[in-house]
Scaffold this active site. Structure first.
Site, PDB file in Angstrom:
ATOM      1  N   ASN A 177      -3.569 -38.056 -15.453  1.00 43.16           N
ATOM      2  CA  ASN A 177      -4.286 -36.797 -15.233  1.00 43.16           C
ATOM      3  C   ASN A 177      -3.281 -35.661 -15.124  1.00 43.16           C
ATOM      4  O   ASN A 177      -2.082 -35.866 -15.311  1.00 43.16           O
ATOM      5  CB  ASN A 177      -5.178 -36.898 -13.984  1.00 43.16           C
ATOM      6  CG  ASN A 177      -4.390 -37.322 -12.765  1.00 43.16           C
ATOM      7  OD1 ASN A 177      -3.504 -36.604 -12.302  1.00 43.16           O
ATOM      8  ND2 ASN A 177      -4.697 -38.504 -12.232  1.00 43.16           N
ATOM      9  N   PHE A 290      -7.902 -35.241  -0.095  1.00 45.74           N
ATOM     10  CA  PHE A 290      -7.997 -34.083  -0.985  1.00 45.74           C
ATOM     11  C   PHE A 290      -9.123 -34.318  -1.981  1.00 45.74           C
ATOM     12  O   PHE A 290      -9.372 -35.454  -2.392  1.00 45.74           O
ATOM     13  CB  PHE A 290      -6.684 -33.868  -1.742  1.00 45.74           C
ATOM     14  CG  PHE A 290      -5.668 -33.048  -0.983  1.00 45.74           C
ATOM     15  CD1 PHE A 290      -5.386 -31.750  -1.362  1.00 45.74           C
ATOM     16  CD2 PHE A 290      -5.021 -33.582   0.115  1.00 45.74           C
ATOM     17  CE1 PHE A 290      -4.465 -30.987  -0.660  1.00 45.74           C
ATOM     18  CE2 PHE A 290      -4.094 -32.826   0.826  1.00 45.74           C
ATOM     19  CZ  PHE A 290      -3.817 -31.525   0.433  1.00 45.74           C
TER      20      PHE A 290
END
Length: 369
Positions: A177, A290
């Protein structure tokens, strides 16, 4: 004061109200033994620009020094805080937003402007924050500096994950990613600065190791899980800032897959959810997760916080300019089990990392008492 400021309120009036000398002219040296803008730059503990127009923000971003204020700003090594004030359309203009992003990436702090009736007659964002609130922000800044000096995380072990995990397809290809690891590295530096023993577990990032931090570099989600488990028993704070791949190829080829046909089908299997797994195992550990989202920020953030048994959840909308992967700045909302703790203005990731660790230290102290 800038020349423009003196059109609204005179130098003499400001001097009378403040009971302090007022500087407006770079070449008007008040003391022959001093160069005024250098003396002021060295003397300041904090430089606050209020109100800050689009003009001075642009000058700061470009490094222009053509008056007393802009010259002093280039000379100072002190922290700088900016309280913008301008028309709503000016505030939203791409050039102004770009300049503020640039300044935030350099560590300049911002006091978010308010919303309401503006001097121009428009209603919207761009109104100078109330003076009492600006004073409160300045007080908080110095209180935080004082707390930092006391190393509030001394004696705590902080484990932080960073970067985007890399899941092999074959020896030359992988699934990953856009995470660069910048937020996790900023958190590691902040934890070390506050006195903690820090273990930074990083995947797929080329960032240099922060000084004074134990660094573990690896690739996959499974390797990251094993590294977190290895340190789990004596972890005080776990911060999962890494972007961990949800899936991996069921079988990674040991040789390069050759091109054949018009399509290639990969079978993916689910990776272990490290944050959820550690949330199930935690006893006294303080956990921070997160969440990078593109919509319905609060809904997804609160759902993730509760499902994964986090103490704090840091969520950002990665579609916003100045937030997300690869940037030097971030714009986040911080949640706990009661909901929103604080919506943070755009700031550098280093500043945000320090704020998050200070909040964690404060929460740990509250839990003890």
């Amino acid at each position: 004061m800038t020349e423009s400021a003196t059109k609204l309120i005179t130098e003499l009036t400001m001097q009378a109200l403040s009971k302090n000398p007022v500087y407006t002219d770079t070449f008007d040296e008040k003391h022959p033994a001093e160069i005024s803008h250098i003396q002021l730059a060295d003397w300041a503990d904090l430089v606050l620009i209020a109100p800050a127009t689009a003009n001075i923000i642009g000058k700061m971003a470009a490094g222009i020094a053509d008056d007393m204020l802009s010259t002093t700003l280039l000379a100072t090594q002190s922290p700088i805080m900016v309280a913008p004030a301008m028309n709503v359309h000016m505030y939203a203009h791409p050039a102004v937003q770009r300049n503020m992003n640039e300044l935030a990436s350099r560590g300049v702090m911002f006091v978010e402007p308010g919303e309401g009736l503006l001097a121009c007659g428009y209603v919207g964002k761009g109104r100078l924050e109330e003076p009492e609130q600006i004073v409160s922000v300045v007080k908080n800044f110095f209180e935080r500096r004082s707390a930092q000096a006391q190393a509030p995380l001394r004696g705590h072990k902080v484990v932080i994950t960073a970067g985007g995990t890399l899941e092999r397809i074959d020896p030359v290809r992988y699934i990953s990613n856009d995470s660069t690891g910048k937020m996790g590295f900023a958190l590691a530096k902040a934890a070390q600065q506050l006195g903690a023993e820090v273990v930074l577990i990083a995947a797929n990032t080329s960032l240099p190791s922060p000084a004074g931090v134990q660094m573990i570099r690896l690739e996959s989600a499974q390797e990251m899980y094993e590294a977190v488990q290895e340190h789990w028993s004596n972890t005080g704070i776990l911060i999962m800032a890494a972007a961990v791949a949800d899936y991996r190829p069921k079988k990674a080829a040991d040789r390069k897959i050759k091109k054949a046909g018009d399509t290639l089908t990969l079978e993916l299997v689910k990776n272990i959810d490290i944050l959820e797994t550690m949330g199930q195992q935690k006893s006294s550990q303080f956990m921070i997760g997160f969440a990078a989202e593109t919509d319905d920020l609060e809904q997804y953030a609160m759902d993730k916080l509760k499902r994964k048994n986090c103490d704090l959840l840091i969520a950002n909308d990665v579609t916003r300019e100045g937030a997300g992967f690869g940037t030097d700045t971030n714009i986040v909302h911080i949640y706990d089990r009661n909901g929103l703790v604080e919506a943070m203005p755009m700031m550098s990731k280093d500043q945000l990392g320090l704020y998050i660790l200070e909040l964690a230290a404060q929460r740990l102290e509250e839990y003890k008492s």
